[in-house]
Design an enzyme around this catalytic site. Structure first.
Site, PDB file in Angstrom:
ATOM      1  N   ARG A 142     -45.613 -10.015  -0.302  1.00 10.50           N
ATOM      2  CA  ARG A 142     -46.338  -9.562   0.707  1.00 10.50           C
ATOM      3  C   ARG A 142     -45.306  -9.241   2.064  1.00 10.50           C
ATOM      4  O   ARG A 142     -45.737  -8.710   2.764  1.00 10.50           O
ATOM      5  CB  ARG A 142     -47.381 -10.431   0.982  1.00 10.50           C
ATOM      6  CG  ARG A 142     -48.550 -10.226  -0.030  1.00 10.50           C
ATOM      7  CD  ARG A 142     -49.800 -11.126   0.329  1.00 10.50           C
ATOM      8  NE  ARG A 142     -49.510 -12.685   0.369  1.00 10.50           N
ATOM      9  CZ  ARG A 142     -49.482 -13.240  -0.787  1.00 10.50           C
ATOM     10  NH1 ARG A 142     -49.946 -12.845  -2.053  1.00 10.50           N
ATOM     11  NH2 ARG A 142     -49.223 -14.553  -0.829  1.00 10.50           N
ATOM     12  N   GLU A 150     -45.075 -27.640  -4.696  1.00  9.95           N
ATOM     13  CA  GLU A 150     -45.888 -28.767  -4.889  1.00  9.95           C
ATOM     14  C   GLU A 150     -45.685 -29.022  -6.381  1.00  9.95           C
ATOM     15  O   GLU A 150     -45.807 -30.063  -6.697  1.00  9.95           O
ATOM     16  CB  GLU A 150     -47.468 -28.267  -4.579  1.00  9.95           C
ATOM     17  CG  GLU A 150     -48.437 -29.496  -4.403  1.00  9.95           C
ATOM     18  CD  GLU A 150     -49.746 -28.988  -3.856  1.00  9.95           C
ATOM     19  OE1 GLU A 150     -50.066 -27.600  -3.760  1.00  9.95           O
ATOM     20  OE2 GLU A 150     -50.593 -29.849  -3.996  1.00  9.95           O
TER      21      GLU A 150
HETATM   22  P1  AMP Z   1     -44.463 -22.038   2.126  1.00 10.75           P
HETATM   23  O1  AMP Z   1     -43.440 -21.957   1.185  1.00 10.75           O
HETATM   24  O2  AMP Z   1     -45.319 -23.206   1.887  1.00 10.75           O
HETATM   25  O3  AMP Z   1     -44.286 -21.704   3.765  1.00 10.75           O
HETATM   26  O4  AMP Z   1     -45.558 -20.788   1.710  1.00 10.75           O
HETATM   27  C1  AMP Z   1     -45.513 -19.350   2.153  1.00 10.75           C
HETATM   28  C2  AMP Z   1     -45.629 -18.341   0.793  1.00 10.75           C
HETATM   29  O5  AMP Z   1     -46.726 -18.955   0.168  1.00 10.75           O
HETATM   30  C3  AMP Z   1     -45.942 -17.090   1.505  1.00 10.75           C
HETATM   31  O6  AMP Z   1     -45.004 -16.321   0.604  1.00 10.75           O
HETATM   32  C4  AMP Z   1     -47.411 -17.011   1.539  1.00 10.75           C
HETATM   33  O7  AMP Z   1     -47.336 -15.814   1.205  1.00 10.75           O
HETATM   34  C5  AMP Z   1     -47.890 -17.773   0.302  1.00 10.75           C
HETATM   35  N1  AMP Z   1     -48.961 -18.593   1.111  1.00 10.75           N
HETATM   36  C6  AMP Z   1     -48.986 -20.086   1.151  1.00 10.75           C
HETATM   37  N2  AMP Z   1     -49.968 -20.525   1.516  1.00 10.75           N
HETATM   38  C7  AMP Z   1     -50.880 -19.306   1.895  1.00 10.75           C
HETATM   39  C8  AMP Z   1     -52.354 -19.160   2.236  1.00 10.75           C
HETATM   40  N3  AMP Z   1     -52.867 -20.114   2.705  1.00 10.75           N
HETATM   41  N4  AMP Z   1     -52.629 -18.019   2.144  1.00 10.75           N
HETATM   42  C9  AMP Z   1     -51.947 -16.764   1.773  1.00 10.75           C
HETATM   43  N5  AMP Z   1     -50.600 -16.956   1.531  1.00 10.75           N
HETATM   44  C10 AMP Z   1     -50.248 -18.268   1.277  1.00 10.75           C
END
Ligand code: AMP
Length: 176
Positions: A61, A98
């Protein structure tokens, strides 16, 4: 347009892709021509005077607004991809999720020493993906690294995953 108005255009999908996740769907922002223009203008105003030479988008995205912003800034666009997708020699970085680990890659000739890079993704949650991208970028020895996400889930405290020299901007913030 206020942050609340933008927020109202993000679709929240409960329990996607797994139970307990409130998925923030940005396609409902992008399909609206006025909002797409508004996002593009805001991002441009944020970074127009930062001498950005490369915008780095994270699969997948980050590949939507990333190239659009790169074009407006007169910068190049670099894709950071999941493992095994890029055809030439890559640098790689592994990060914890996770369940298990994930790997991201970038072409070794994507960026020159001393460039100013802007990393972009749709959403910052725990910060794991973006922090791994910052580590990937440090291999190129850039002059400056900026981080941008359209959405930030503030309660997950993703900002804590970054060194203080990294400036992080988001357009839409959720407390939950
Ligand atoms: P993080 O590594 O935990 O910061 O997760 C970020 C990545 O996971 C990004 O590429 C987001 O597109 C996706 N992502 C994580 N949580 C969500 C959420 N609640 N809604 C949409 N995309 C998410």
């Amino acid at each position: 347009m206020t942050m609340e108005e933008l927020k109202n255009c993000v679709r929240n999908v409960p329990d996607f892709p797994i139970k307990g996740i409130q998925f923030k769907d940005v396609t409902t922002l992008f399909k609206n021509p006025q909002i797409l223009r508004e996002l593009s203008n805001r991002l441009y105003e944020m970074y127009r005077d930062k001498n950005i030479t490369k915008v780095v988008g994270i699969e997948s995205r980050g590949f939507i607004m990333g190239p659009l912003l790169a074009d407006r800034l007169g910068a190049g666009f670099i894709p950071v991809r999941k493992a095994g997708k890029l055809p030439a020699a890559v640098f790689e970085e592994t990060y914890g999720k996770e369940y298990g680990t994930d790997r991201i890659e970038v072409h070794q000739d994507a960026i020159e020493t001393g460039e100013t890079v802007l990393l972009h993704d749709d959403l910052l949650a725990t910060g794991g993906t973006m922090a791994a991208t910052v580590r990937l970028m440090r291999k190129f020895n850039p002059k400056n690294i900026y981080v941008n996400c359209l959405i930030e889930l503030e309660d997950l405290k993703g900002r804590a995953a970054f060194d203080p020299d990294i400036r992080i901007d988001s357009l839409i913030r959720y407390a939950i």
